[in-house]
Write a protein that holds these residues in place. Structure first.
Motif, short mmCIF file in Angstrom:
data_model
loop_
_atom_site.label_atom_id
_atom_site.label_comp_id
_atom_site.label_asym_id
_atom_site.label_seq_id
_atom_site.Cartn_x
_atom_site.Cartn_y
_atom_site.Cartn_z
N PRO A 237 2.02 1.46 -8.23
CA PRO A 237 2.64 1.24 -6.53
C PRO A 237 2.58 1.72 -5.51
O PRO A 237 2.90 1.29 -4.48
N PHE A 238 1.22 3.06 -5.35
CA PHE A 238 1.29 2.88 -3.56
C PHE A 238 0.34 2.49 -3.45
O PHE A 238 0.52 1.75 -2.10
N ARG A 240 0.52 -0.55 -3.88
CA ARG A 240 1.07 -2.00 -3.02
C ARG A 240 1.52 -1.56 -1.99
O ARG A 240 1.58 -2.78 -1.15
N TYR A 241 2.82 -0.67 -2.38
CA TYR A 241 2.82 -0.30 -0.91
C TYR A 241 2.17 -0.82 0.24
O TYR A 241 2.40 -0.88 1.42
N LYS A 242 0.72 0.53 0.70
CA LYS A 242 0.13 0.36 0.76
C LYS A 242 0.04 -1.24 1.73
O LYS A 242 -0.21 -1.73 2.95
N LEU A 244 1.23 -3.96 0.85
CA LEU A 244 2.53 -4.61 1.70
C LEU A 244 2.95 -4.19 2.86
O LEU A 244 3.89 -4.85 4.10
N THR A 245 1.90 -2.94 3.82
CA THR A 245 2.85 -2.88 4.57
C THR A 245 1.55 -2.15 5.90
O THR A 245 1.55 -2.35 6.76
N THR A 246 0.87 -2.70 5.57
CA THR A 246 -0.86 -2.62 6.12
C THR A 246 -1.38 -4.32 6.44
O THR A 246 -1.16 -4.52 6.14
N THR A 247 -1.86 -4.09 7.46
CA THR A 247 -2.16 -5.11 8.54
C THR A 247 -3.90 -5.00 8.00
O THR A 247 -4.20 -4.37 7.88
N GLU A 250 -6.32 -2.96 9.80
CA GLU A 250 -6.01 -2.02 9.62
C GLU A 250 -6.62 -1.25 8.07
O GLU A 250 -7.46 0.05 8.27
N TYR A 263 -8.11 -9.65 4.02
CA TYR A 263 -6.92 -10.71 4.05
C TYR A 263 -6.37 -11.43 2.50
O TYR A 263 -5.13 -11.69 2.21
N ASN A 270 1.09 -9.82 -1.72
CA ASN A 270 2.72 -10.22 -0.93
C ASN A 270 3.15 -11.48 -2.36
O ASN A 270 3.94 -11.60 -2.58
N GLU A 271 1.91 -12.40 -3.00
CA GLU A 271 2.41 -12.94 -3.78
C GLU A 271 3.02 -12.17 -4.91
O GLU A 271 3.07 -13.85 -5.77
N MET A 302 -9.11 2.42 -1.00
CA MET A 302 -8.09 1.63 0.17
C MET A 302 -6.93 2.64 0.04
O MET A 302 -6.15 3.84 -0.17
N ASN B 305 5.78 0.75 8.79
CA ASN B 305 4.18 0.93 9.90
C ASN B 305 4.90 0.02 10.93
O ASN B 305 3.72 -0.83 11.40
N ARG B 362 7.35 -8.22 5.88
CA ARG B 362 6.67 -7.19 5.64
C ARG B 362 7.79 -6.18 5.42
O ARG B 362 7.75 -5.82 3.38
#
Lengths: 385, 385
Positions: A237-238, A240-242, A244-247, A250, A263, A270-271, A302, B305, B362
């Motif tokens: 979960p951590f 996945r969170y990262k 989902l919220t990191t570009t 980054e 990428y 995301n998918e 990561m 973020n 996001r």
């Protein structure tokens, strides 16, 4: 062997089982007075996964079962590819002035130091897009030796030998013939007392704790009974969170990131369907260019936010961490510690949130956020006397 | 009022309750043919917390209960301080060509536009280290108006008026006297049908769902029954993970970070006991210099973020998101859409993982990682006809 001679092992003990105990017994039979020194990975392992039990628990299992001195390979050292991991382990033993390196091999009769000199400096040709780097290296080794060297422990042995050669051969290598249990064998075989660590974890996950009693020492069985083992899905979960919220940008500095894979890592996260597991993501991300292990190590990098510079800094200034010792281990430490090549860290404090031990601090905090068991602060090395 | 006249509301509907319904009924009584346009925050709210129900669910509640057209204020617009949030909401209504802005106030008799002209451009003196910025601003306002303006909805009304003034007064302001239920009143009062959204959420958390039936419309009661409401503690493990694994330096670009508070945010997360909650962390982090709301908004900015440049980009090129409409809302859209000042986004697709809608994408992904309900992809605006 004099009393102060030391025999070293590089291992992960995930968890400590009868195969590991057998190895210690073989050593004790041949060198009853030697100090057995173990370099072990900490809370995250070389194959890119969390340890099923924390490093202190695994260190205790080892000390109770015959290890005299156990030190941790820091996260920055464990996260590196197998050859580099082997180097870091050999470097740790050499730093402590250890004399012998004992390891299991599928072919204990091979002269690994000789092999090492033949393949030293060999780089795999890396032409074919559909061939992973590891496979490419393996082909080159086969060509150099005149026969295949494909089994996992033989390959690890070669990596130890290469590392030892690179360091000026401080260690004498002592292969031990591996018995029973293949590395990836997941079934428990009736009538045997040895199973792979993978088999033990897998059966634990399937709820067959009681059946494991035959395959692990008493101490480990108690730990398996008393703890909720940690697996990738506990940390997923951590990550996945990262993702989902990191570009991707980054993530570019994360250790091991290459060829724009960041990428793909983000896109596949995301998918994913709701409730997908770490393995679902790993399978979605897999390409011919990256092995599963490499991707799993990337995932750990990561998760722990290990940047390229963290690993570079470690490689430039290696250090190791003291986890525990027996009376014999303490005597060894007292006699030899002034000659140690690299720092042997004995504690991590609140101050280390910044500075050279920041990664240890951070990784400890993350692991204990799941288990609730303090990993660093006010944590003294174990003394099993 | 002609049929195409529109009355606007800026709100969060967290969740939609009888107080909100009362406001709609007052509007319908006075302007039965007007199109009621709502600008609502999305899945994260201005006060720095997740919405208890996702934006689509809350939009549906609103449309079923009398709203004709509902648009979302994107996350970058919601995360800004109260004055900026008010500006973004007013800007959204003005962009859609809305005529009136209706809002509740503790003192509906105040001439807020007049007040706005008196305090426009006023900056609080910010000398005293122990006085928060908000308190400092409030003191300056009191001085300018000759009396206190301290109640939360009066202050929000002033913020609307200032925003309207800044935009050249496109909206006519229509305060409505607030009835019952204080903003922060957490108890349900027997014999009444109106309770604050805070009281509704708080009682839900205490397991008193059945008692809420009196205070919310049927649609909301069904949503409260069918969904597991989302609270900060559902996202806290992710934020805690981020705080444990990110360096203060990496947090410096997060929107709202100031005065080196990032060091304190990380340090306090590191020091928390196992199993601590979001509130435990917030209380540990609190200083006189930062209000709880400001810290909570910082927490949301870190969780999502949201970097300073995300917010700057939004402010330079605002856009809004269409969530749903009734038949009257559709007629309004068809008649007016060519005159809208800013883009009204109607869908977010896989392609928007990059580009100007990346934040929406996001934030939707993160919220749905908890609820499992798709927030963006293949999601058409609601049509309640």
């Amino acid at each position: 062997m004099s009393k102060l001679e030391a025999v070293g092992i590089i291992t992960e003990y995930n968890p400590f089982h009868n195969g590991h105990l057998h190895q210690l017994n073989v050593i004790k039979e041949k060198a009853p007075t030697a100090c057995i020194v173990v370099v072990m990975s900490g809370n995250f392992l070389q194959r890119g996964e969390p340890a099923c039990l924390d490093k202190w628990t695994r260190a205790k299992e080892a000390l109770v079962n015959g290890v005299d001195l156990i030190i941790e390979l820091p996260p920055q050292a464990c996260i590196q590819p197998a050859d580099r991991f082997a180097f870091n382990g050999v470097n740790g033993l050499a730093s402590l002035g250890v004399d012998y390196l004992v390891f299991g091999a599928e072919h204990a009769e091979y002269d690994f130091m000789n092999y090492a000199s033949q393949v030293q400096g060999l780089k795999g040709e890396f032409k074919k897009y559909n061939q992973s780097y590891a496979a490419s290296i393996q082909a080159a080794i086969t060509q150099a030796l005149g026969h295949e060297l494909a089994e996992p422990n033989d390959l690890l042995a070669l990596a130890y030998a290469k590392a030892n050669l690179k360091l000026g051969s401080p260690l004498k290598l002592q292969p031990i013939q591996r018995i029973q249990a293949g590395y990836h064998e997941l079934a428990l075989k009736a009538g045997q007392q040895i199973a792979s660590a993978s088999a033990i974890r897998s059966n634990y996950q399937q709820g067959r704790l009681a059946e494991l009693r035959t395959y692990v020492p008493h101490e480990t069985y108690a730990d398996l009974s008393d703890n909720s083992l940690v697996f990738w899905d506990d940390f997923w979960p951590f990550l996945r969170y990262k993702l989902l919220t990191t570009t991707p940008k980054e993530l570019a500095n994360i250790y091991g990131m290459a060829e724009g894979i960041e990428y793909r890592l983000v896109q596949k996260a995301n998918e994913l369907a709701h409730g997908s597991s770490f393995d679902d993501w790993l399978h979605a991300v897999k390409t011919k260019r990256f092995t599963y292990t490499r991707l799993a190590r990337l995932a750990v990098a990561m998760l722990l936010n290990l940047q390229t510079e963290d690993i570079t800094s470690y490689n430039e200034a290696p250090y190791f961490r003291l986890l525990g010792f027996t009376k014999r281990g303490q005597e060894y430490l007292n006699a030899k510690k002034k000659q140690f090549t690299y720092p042997l860290v004995t504690k991590v404090t609140q101050k280390d949130a910044k500075g050279p031990l920041a990664v240890d601090y951070r990784v400890g905090k993350l692991y204990q956020s799941l288990t609730g068991k303090e990993q660093d602060l006010k944590k003294a090395p174990l003394r099993i006397f």
